[in-house]
Design a protein around this motif. Structure first.
Motif, short mmCIF file in Angstrom:
data_model
loop_
_atom_site.label_atom_id
_atom_site.label_comp_id
_atom_site.label_asym_id
_atom_site.label_seq_id
_atom_site.Cartn_x
_atom_site.Cartn_y
_atom_site.Cartn_z
N LEU A 141 0.84 -1.42 -0.16
CA LEU A 141 0.01 0.25 -0.20
C LEU A 141 0.85 1.22 0.08
CD1 LEU A 141 -2.70 -0.83 2.38
CD2 LEU A 141 -3.10 -0.67 0.17
N MET A 142 2.16 1.19 0.62
CA MET A 142 3.05 2.23 0.62
C MET A 142 3.02 3.20 -0.82
SD MET A 142 4.07 3.06 3.59
CE MET A 142 4.34 2.39 5.18
N LYS A 143 2.88 4.52 -0.79
CA LYS A 143 2.67 5.45 -1.75
C LYS A 143 1.70 5.18 -2.96
CE LYS A 143 7.75 6.05 -1.72
NZ LYS A 143 9.08 6.08 -2.27
N ALA A 144 0.75 4.31 -2.51
CA ALA A 144 -0.79 4.41 -3.43
C ALA A 144 -1.39 5.35 -3.18
CB ALA A 144 -1.12 3.11 -3.15
N GLY A 145 -2.06 5.81 -3.88
CA GLY A 145 -3.52 6.88 -3.94
C GLY A 145 -4.51 6.23 -3.80
N ILE A 146 -5.68 7.33 -3.78
CA ILE A 146 -6.96 6.89 -3.71
C ILE A 146 -7.32 6.34 -5.27
CG2 ILE A 146 -9.32 7.51 -3.61
CD1 ILE A 146 -8.48 9.33 -1.28
N GLY A 147 -7.94 5.04 -5.31
CA GLY A 147 -8.35 4.43 -6.52
C GLY A 147 -7.16 3.54 -7.13
N ASP A 148 -6.12 3.77 -6.51
CA ASP A 148 -4.94 2.98 -6.99
C ASP A 148 -5.19 1.40 -6.66
OD1 ASP A 148 -3.55 5.10 -7.95
OD2 ASP A 148 -1.96 4.93 -6.56
N THR A 149 -4.84 0.59 -7.60
CA THR A 149 -4.76 -0.99 -7.41
C THR A 149 -3.49 -1.47 -7.13
OG1 THR A 149 -6.80 -1.08 -8.83
CG2 THR A 149 -5.48 -3.14 -8.16
N VAL A 150 -3.23 -2.19 -5.93
CA VAL A 150 -1.91 -2.85 -5.76
C VAL A 150 -1.81 -4.23 -5.63
CG1 VAL A 150 -0.93 -0.83 -4.66
CG2 VAL A 150 -2.07 -2.33 -3.19
N THR A 151 -0.86 -5.04 -5.82
CA THR A 151 -0.85 -6.60 -5.50
C THR A 151 -0.04 -6.88 -4.42
OG1 THR A 151 0.89 -6.93 -7.33
CG2 THR A 151 -1.57 -6.97 -7.81
N VAL A 152 -0.53 -7.72 -3.67
CA VAL A 152 0.35 -8.03 -2.65
C VAL A 152 0.23 -9.61 -2.38
CG1 VAL A 152 -1.82 -7.98 -1.03
CG2 VAL A 152 0.59 -7.86 0.13
N ARG A 153 1.56 -10.04 -2.18
CA ARG A 153 1.73 -11.61 -1.79
C ARG A 153 1.66 -12.24 -0.42
NH1 ARG A 153 4.48 -15.18 -5.34
NH2 ARG A 153 5.24 -13.43 -6.46
N THR A 154 0.58 -12.84 -0.19
CA THR A 154 0.44 -13.16 1.15
C THR A 154 0.48 -14.62 1.22
OG1 THR A 154 -2.03 -13.48 0.82
CG2 THR A 154 -1.40 -11.54 1.51
N PRO A 155 0.57 -15.17 2.44
CA PRO A 155 0.41 -16.65 2.42
C PRO A 155 -0.59 -17.33 1.98
CG PRO A 155 1.03 -15.60 4.73
CD PRO A 155 0.37 -14.88 3.67
N ALA A 156 -1.73 -16.84 1.63
CA ALA A 156 -2.81 -17.40 1.07
C ALA A 156 -2.79 -16.88 -0.61
CB ALA A 156 -4.26 -16.83 1.35
#
Length: 179
Positions: free
Chosen positions: A142-157
């Motif tokens: 999420l760091m440096k993302a703005g409103i409306g931005d889409t980010v991907t994150v790698r989680t254990p799931a």
């Protein structure tokens, strides 16, 4: 040196300890309580138990000696965390349109589940209250993302996609201001 987004930079130094003023105050208060209240009571209990004779079979003595070691271990830990603390006041953030340390972020994932988290220091993180560490995979994504931005994150799931819905920072007066 090549480092992945999930690897903290230590370079042989103490790990960065970002913390809010409130979080640092809480660590100092816990240290003060342990040192000025709990430790003296436990030392007194050890002394009283030692006066009762054979220490090897004295449960009160053994328990309080163990408790004293736990207090001393926690005190050493707190002193190290306080010593290396980098205090960041989120209410002083000037760029409130992006996610930085101290932001309260509402996002939605691909399953349409809306979540709100506050990005804080490692010592302040508590999922029960919605506070996550700035070092967590979600916070890093999420760091440096703005409103409306889409980010991907790698989680254990697995890999998740998050869309930022709102960003808020505390104001100096304690209220919250959304971007």
């Amino acid at each position: 040196m090549i480092r992945s987004a999930n690897t903290p930079a230590t370079d042989g130094k103490t790990e960065r300890n970002l913390i809010t003023p409130h979080g640092l105050k809480a660590l100092k208060e816990e240290y003060r309580h342990l040192w000025a209240v709990e430790r003296p009571k436990t030392v007194e209990a050890v002394w009283r138990a030692a006066q009762n004779g054979d220490r090897s079979e004295n449960g009160d003595y053994l328990y309080n000696k163990k408790r004293l070691r736990e207090i001393d271990r926690r005190v050493r830990f707190l002193l190290k965390r306080i010593d290396c603390a980098e205090v960041i006041d989120p209410s002083r953030q000037t760029n409130r349109s992006q996610v930085f340390f101290g932001a309260t972020v509402t996002f939605v994932n691909e399953r349409d589940e809306e979540k709100t988290v506050t990005i804080l220091g490692k010592d302040e993180a508590d999922m029960a209250t919605g506070s996550i560490s700035w070092q967590s995979p979600v916070a890093r994504a999420l760091m440096k993302a703005g409103i409306g931005d889409t980010v991907t994150v790698r989680t254990p799931a697995g890999i998740s996609t998050l869309e930022v819905l709102s960003i808020a920072y505390p104001r100096p007066d304690g209220s919250s201001e959304e971007a």
